[in-house]
Write a protein that holds these residues in place. Structure first.
Motif, PDB file in Angstrom:
ATOM      1  N   ARG A 188      -9.660 -17.270  -1.524  1.00 36.18           N
ATOM      2  CA  ARG A 188      -9.796 -16.129  -0.629  1.00 36.18           C
ATOM      3  C   ARG A 188      -9.651 -14.842  -1.432  1.00 36.18           C
ATOM      4  NH1 ARG A 188      -5.851 -16.827   4.333  1.00 36.18           N
ATOM      5  NH2 ARG A 188      -6.819 -14.830   4.861  1.00 36.18           N
ATOM      6  N   PRO A 189     -10.399 -13.796  -1.093  1.00 32.81           N
ATOM      7  CA  PRO A 189     -10.294 -12.528  -1.819  1.00 32.81           C
ATOM      8  C   PRO A 189      -8.866 -11.981  -1.774  1.00 32.81           C
ATOM      9  CG  PRO A 189     -12.202 -12.519  -0.368  1.00 32.81           C
ATOM     10  CD  PRO A 189     -11.409 -13.744  -0.021  1.00 32.81           C
ATOM     11  N   VAL A 190      -8.451 -11.407  -2.879  1.00 29.28           N
ATOM     12  CA  VAL A 190      -7.089 -10.867  -2.957  1.00 29.28           C
ATOM     13  C   VAL A 190      -6.819  -9.889  -1.819  1.00 29.28           C
ATOM     14  CG1 VAL A 190      -5.518  -9.462  -4.351  1.00 29.28           C
ATOM     15  CG2 VAL A 190      -6.930 -11.210  -5.452  1.00 29.28           C
ATOM     16  N   ASP A 191      -7.775  -9.010  -1.530  1.00 31.93           N
ATOM     17  CA  ASP A 191      -7.559  -7.992  -0.504  1.00 31.93           C
ATOM     18  C   ASP A 191      -7.356  -8.583   0.888  1.00 31.93           C
ATOM     19  OD1 ASP A 191      -7.787  -6.089  -2.430  1.00 31.93           O
ATOM     20  OD2 ASP A 191      -9.846  -5.497  -1.929  1.00 31.93           O
ATOM     21  N   SER A 192      -7.775  -9.830   1.095  1.00 30.66           N
ATOM     22  CA  SER A 192      -7.621 -10.432   2.420  1.00 30.66           C
ATOM     23  C   SER A 192      -6.262 -11.082   2.620  1.00 30.66           C
ATOM     24  CB  SER A 192      -8.723 -11.472   2.661  1.00 30.66           C
ATOM     25  OG  SER A 192      -8.495 -12.644   1.887  1.00 30.66           O
ATOM     26  N   VAL A 193      -5.517 -11.281   1.529  1.00 32.48           N
ATOM     27  CA  VAL A 193      -4.226 -11.963   1.649  1.00 32.48           C
ATOM     28  C   VAL A 193      -3.049 -11.146   1.122  1.00 32.48           C
ATOM     29  CG1 VAL A 193      -5.224 -14.272   1.604  1.00 32.48           C
ATOM     30  CG2 VAL A 193      -4.611 -13.177  -0.554  1.00 32.48           C
ATOM     31  N   VAL A 194      -3.330 -10.103   0.355  1.00 33.88           N
ATOM     32  CA  VAL A 194      -2.266  -9.254  -0.200  1.00 33.88           C
ATOM     33  C   VAL A 194      -2.312  -7.899   0.490  1.00 33.88           C
ATOM     34  CG1 VAL A 194      -1.322  -8.166  -2.263  1.00 33.88           C
ATOM     35  CG2 VAL A 194      -2.387 -10.436  -2.424  1.00 33.88           C
ATOM     36  N   HIS A 195      -1.167  -7.484   1.032  1.00 33.21           N
ATOM     37  CA  HIS A 195      -1.092  -6.224   1.779  1.00 33.21           C
ATOM     38  C   HIS A 195      -0.001  -5.361   1.162  1.00 33.21           C
ATOM     39  CE1 HIS A 195      -3.506  -8.285   4.876  1.00 33.21           C
ATOM     40  NE2 HIS A 195      -2.722  -9.330   4.606  1.00 33.21           N
ATOM     41  N   HIS A 196      -0.345  -4.127   0.828  1.00 33.85           N
ATOM     42  CA  HIS A 196       0.596  -3.213   0.186  1.00 33.85           C
ATOM     43  C   HIS A 196       1.044  -2.148   1.186  1.00 33.85           C
ATOM     44  CE1 HIS A 196      -0.071  -4.747  -3.920  1.00 33.85           C
ATOM     45  NE2 HIS A 196      -1.324  -4.899  -3.539  1.00 33.85           N
ATOM     46  N   GLY A 197       2.343  -2.094   1.388  1.00 29.17           N
ATOM     47  CA  GLY A 197       2.893  -1.046   2.239  1.00 29.17           C
ATOM     48  C   GLY A 197       2.863  -1.361   3.722  1.00 29.17           C
ATOM     49  N   ARG A 198       1.715  -1.773   4.233  1.00 27.41           N
ATOM     50  CA  ARG A 198       1.592  -2.179   5.628  1.00 27.41           C
ATOM     51  C   ARG A 198       0.436  -3.166   5.726  1.00 27.41           C
ATOM     52  NH1 ARG A 198      -2.531   0.276   8.631  1.00 27.41           N
ATOM     53  NH2 ARG A 198      -1.337   0.054  10.542  1.00 27.41           N
ATOM     54  N   THR A 200      -2.948  -4.652   6.618  1.00 21.74           N
ATOM     55  CA  THR A 200      -4.268  -4.078   6.876  1.00 21.74           C
ATOM     56  C   THR A 200      -5.253  -5.205   7.129  1.00 21.74           C
ATOM     57  OG1 THR A 200      -4.736  -4.045   4.510  1.00 21.74           O
ATOM     58  CG2 THR A 200      -3.914  -2.014   5.497  1.00 21.74           C
ATOM     59  N   SER A 201      -6.211  -4.941   8.003  1.00 20.95           N
ATOM     60  CA  SER A 201      -7.263  -5.907   8.278  1.00 20.95           C
ATOM     61  C   SER A 201      -8.452  -5.639   7.375  1.00 20.95           C
ATOM     62  CB  SER A 201      -7.697  -5.812   9.751  1.00 20.95           C
ATOM     63  OG  SER A 201      -6.606  -6.049  10.609  1.00 20.95           O
ATOM     64  N   ALA A 202      -9.305  -6.639   7.235  1.00 19.46           N
ATOM     65  CA  ALA A 202     -10.477  -6.503   6.379  1.00 19.46           C
ATOM     66  C   ALA A 202     -11.313  -5.324   6.845  1.00 19.46           C
ATOM     67  CB  ALA A 202     -11.314  -7.787   6.419  1.00 19.46           C
ATOM     68  N   GLY A 203     -11.664  -4.459   5.908  1.00 14.78           N
ATOM     69  CA  GLY A 203     -12.502  -3.302   6.229  1.00 14.78           C
ATOM     70  C   GLY A 203     -11.717  -2.092   6.696  1.00 14.78           C
ATOM     71  N   GLU A 204     -10.427  -2.266   6.959  1.00 13.23           N
ATOM     72  CA  GLU A 204      -9.613  -1.132   7.431  1.00 13.23           C
ATOM     73  C   GLU A 204      -9.254  -0.239   6.262  1.00 13.23           C
ATOM     74  OE1 GLU A 204      -5.215  -0.407   9.453  1.00 13.23           O
ATOM     75  OE2 GLU A 204      -6.183  -2.355   9.606  1.00 13.23           O
ATOM     76  N   VAL A 205      -9.265   1.051   6.490  1.00 13.64           N
ATOM     77  CA  VAL A 205      -8.947   2.029   5.446  1.00 13.64           C
ATOM     78  C   VAL A 205      -7.531   2.527   5.659  1.00 13.64           C
ATOM     79  CG1 VAL A 205      -9.550   4.222   4.414  1.00 13.64           C
ATOM     80  CG2 VAL A 205     -11.347   2.696   5.206  1.00 13.64           C
TER      81      VAL A 205
END
Length: 205
Positions: A188-198, A200-205
């Motif tokens: 799975r892409p790192v951004d989909s499983v690692v959340h920094h600070g709060r 976030t959902s996929a595509g959320e800024v």
């Protein structure tokens, strides 16, 4: 082997060379490394059943075999493993440890625990054993026991009632292994499983 290389090469191996037993000194090293795992309150609420003899391994597969299941394929290859280590957790060791004066949960209330640390810590230990096997150029796979066969397994090996198997490691020199179809899913892409600070959902800024 460098640690980065161990992590890179780590995967679940399901096929072993049945003619190459794991040397006793490596069995001992694998187990001892597992005992270096962390545990809550240093409770060490775990035990490990080490099966190297053919009779014991046959008893394990007979006790854990489901009435219906694949006779060939990955399970048949797994049965060639010359070493099986069953990881067992003991919840009561944690409840007793945290009832001691330096912890103070004298009611031994299981609801105080946000997660079953007895299982988590035992899993940590199993992972260290798995990584040690990789470091020694061995193959290894962590498998669960069928829920309906846990009692049969415990009876077959005389496991005390307070211990619960969370899974087993099959270990050996790699043989005719095949890549699992599950690997086609990819990581799975790192951004989909690692959340920094709060979160976030996929595509959320």
């Amino acid at each position: 082997m460098e640690f980065d290389e161990v992590v890179r090469r780590r995967r679940m191996v399901r096929g072993y060379d049945p003619d190459r037993p794991v040397p006793p000194e490596l069995v001992d090293k694998i187990v001892r490394h597992g005992l270096r795992a962390p545990s809550a309150g240093f409770s060490q609420g775990w035990s490990f059943l080490v099966l190297t003899g053919q009779a014991d391994r046959d008893r394990f597969w007979a006790a854990t075999a489901e009435a219906e299941g694949p006779a060939e394929g990955w399970l048949a290859r797994m049965r060639t493993a010359p070493l099986i280590i069953v990881a067992l957790s003991n919840k009561s060791a944690y409840l007793e440890r945290y009832a001691q004066p330096d912890k103070g949960w004298t009611d031994r209330d299981e609801s105080r625990w946000p997660a079953p640390f007895w299982d988590i810590d035992t899993g940590f230990a199993a992972l260290l054993m798995h990584l040690t096997a990789v470091n020694e150029d061995l193959g290894s796979c962590f498998i669960g026991l069928p829920a309906g066969r846990v009692d049969a397994f415990k009876e077959a090996f005389g496991v005390p009632p307070e211990f619960r198997p969370i899974g087993a490691l099959t270990i050996g020199y790699r043989g005719g292994d095949k890549r699992s179809p599950s690997l086609r899913r990819g990581h799975r892409p790192v951004d989909s499983v690692v959340h920094h600070g709060r979160w976030t959902s996929a595509g959320e800024v």
